[in-house]
Design an enzyme around this catalytic site. Structure first.
Site, PDB file in Angstrom:
ATOM      1  N   CYS A 266       0.827  -1.209   0.000  1.00  0.00           N
ATOM      2  CA  CYS A 266       0.000   0.000   0.000  1.00  0.00           C
ATOM      3  C   CYS A 266       0.866   1.266   0.000  1.00  0.00           C
ATOM      4  O   CYS A 266       1.506   1.560  -1.001  1.00  0.00           O
ATOM      5  CB  CYS A 266      -1.013  -0.038   1.143  1.00  0.00           C
ATOM      6  SG  CYS A 266      -2.422   1.019   0.789  1.00  0.00           S
TER       7      CYS A 266
ATOM      8  N   GLU B 147      -0.865  -7.849   5.527  1.00  0.00           N
ATOM      9  CA  GLU B 147      -0.609  -8.161   6.937  1.00  0.00           C
ATOM     10  C   GLU B 147      -1.904  -8.249   7.735  1.00  0.00           C
ATOM     11  O   GLU B 147      -1.888  -8.565   8.903  1.00  0.00           O
ATOM     12  CB  GLU B 147       0.330  -7.102   7.529  1.00  0.00           C
ATOM     13  CG  GLU B 147      -0.291  -5.739   7.755  1.00  0.00           C
ATOM     14  CD  GLU B 147      -0.596  -4.983   6.458  1.00  0.00           C
ATOM     15  OE1 GLU B 147      -0.356  -5.513   5.359  1.00  0.00           O
ATOM     16  OE2 GLU B 147      -1.096  -3.854   6.561  1.00  0.00           O
TER      17      GLU B 147
ATOM     18  N   HIS C  10      -3.296  -4.711   1.641  1.00  0.00           N
ATOM     19  CA  HIS C  10      -2.671  -5.002   2.938  1.00  0.00           C
ATOM     20  C   HIS C  10      -2.513  -6.497   3.085  1.00  0.00           C
ATOM     21  O   HIS C  10      -3.484  -7.221   3.217  1.00  0.00           O
ATOM     22  CB  HIS C  10      -3.496  -4.405   4.070  1.00  0.00           C
ATOM     23  CG  HIS C  10      -3.366  -2.925   4.131  1.00  0.00           C
ATOM     24  ND1 HIS C  10      -2.513  -2.278   4.988  1.00  0.00           N
ATOM     25  CD2 HIS C  10      -3.944  -1.961   3.374  1.00  0.00           C
ATOM     26  CE1 HIS C  10      -2.584  -0.978   4.788  1.00  0.00           C
ATOM     27  NE2 HIS C  10      -3.450  -0.760   3.810  1.00  0.00           N
TER      28      HIS C  10
END
Ligand code: GLN
Length: 198
Positions: free
Chosen positions: A84, A171, A169
């Site tokens: 990102c 994560e 994202h």
């Protein structure tokens, strides 16, 4: 030996990256000043806010050392994963580590945050559920860049040598395959024992 992965920790969701990486067996070091880059086997640039992150990188004198790290060790340097805002940091107008041009907040106001199933080149199995939060897309890229995934015809993941950038994202959520891919790059580049430091 566990690879030593740096996570740029000036701003953004660096802690979430740290926990995914630790869960996969890596040793994690938060990077705030140039000395924190010494001896890293790989580096993650997290999501967050790229203007704030850029100011932090300039304030701490990190831009030059980050570029050197990317170039070290021949083609592609050490493996880097940008997510990102991290993708934006890698582009031509920021650190210039990848030959891409990011379009910030590209999906527009009403689509600021959404999820999409992505077919990502290099990932086996079911599509990856990507979480997009005020995400960029890759508006332009040079010939050395391979596009790994698209949403509605817009490039949202790319590789150039050992540098991988994703607009979503990686994560957040349950799927850690992008981090695994990154750690496989780290292992393939000798991370964990034989990384050059000069
Ligand atoms: N919109 C942010 C930027 O332009 C990136 C958003 C994110 O990292 N989730 O920097």
């Amino acid at each position: 030996m566990a690879p030593l992965i740096g996570v740029l920790a000036l701003q953004g969701d660096f802690q979430a990256h740290g926990s995914v990486l630790r869960g996969l067996g890596a040793t994690v070091r938060e990077v705030r000043v140039p000395g924190d880059l010494d001896g890293l086997d790989g580096l993650v640039l997290p999501g967050g806010e790229s203007t704030t992150m850029t100011l932090g990188v300039e304030r701490e004198g990190l831009a030059g050392p980050l570029r050197e790290l990317a170039a070290r060790g021949g083609v592609g340097g050490i493996p880097i994963l940008g997510s990102c805002a991290g993708l934006i940091m890698l582009d031509r107008e920021h650190l210039g580590i990848m030959d891409i041009l990011a379009n910030r907040n590209a999906f527009g106001r009403q689509l600021r945050s959404f999820e999409a199933d992505l077919n990502v080149k290099g990932l086996e199995g079911e599509p990856l559920r990507g979480v997009f939060i005020r995400a960029p897309w890759i508006a332009e890229h040079g010939p050395g860049v391979e596009i790994l995934a698209e949403v509605d015809g817009h490039a949202v993941a790319a590789r150039q040598g050992r540098v991988v950038a994703v607009a979503f994202h990686t994560e957040l959520g349950q799927d850690d395959r992008v981090h695994r891919l990154f750690l496989a790059d780290v292992a393939a580049s000798g991370g964990g024992d034989s990384v050059e430091t000069g």
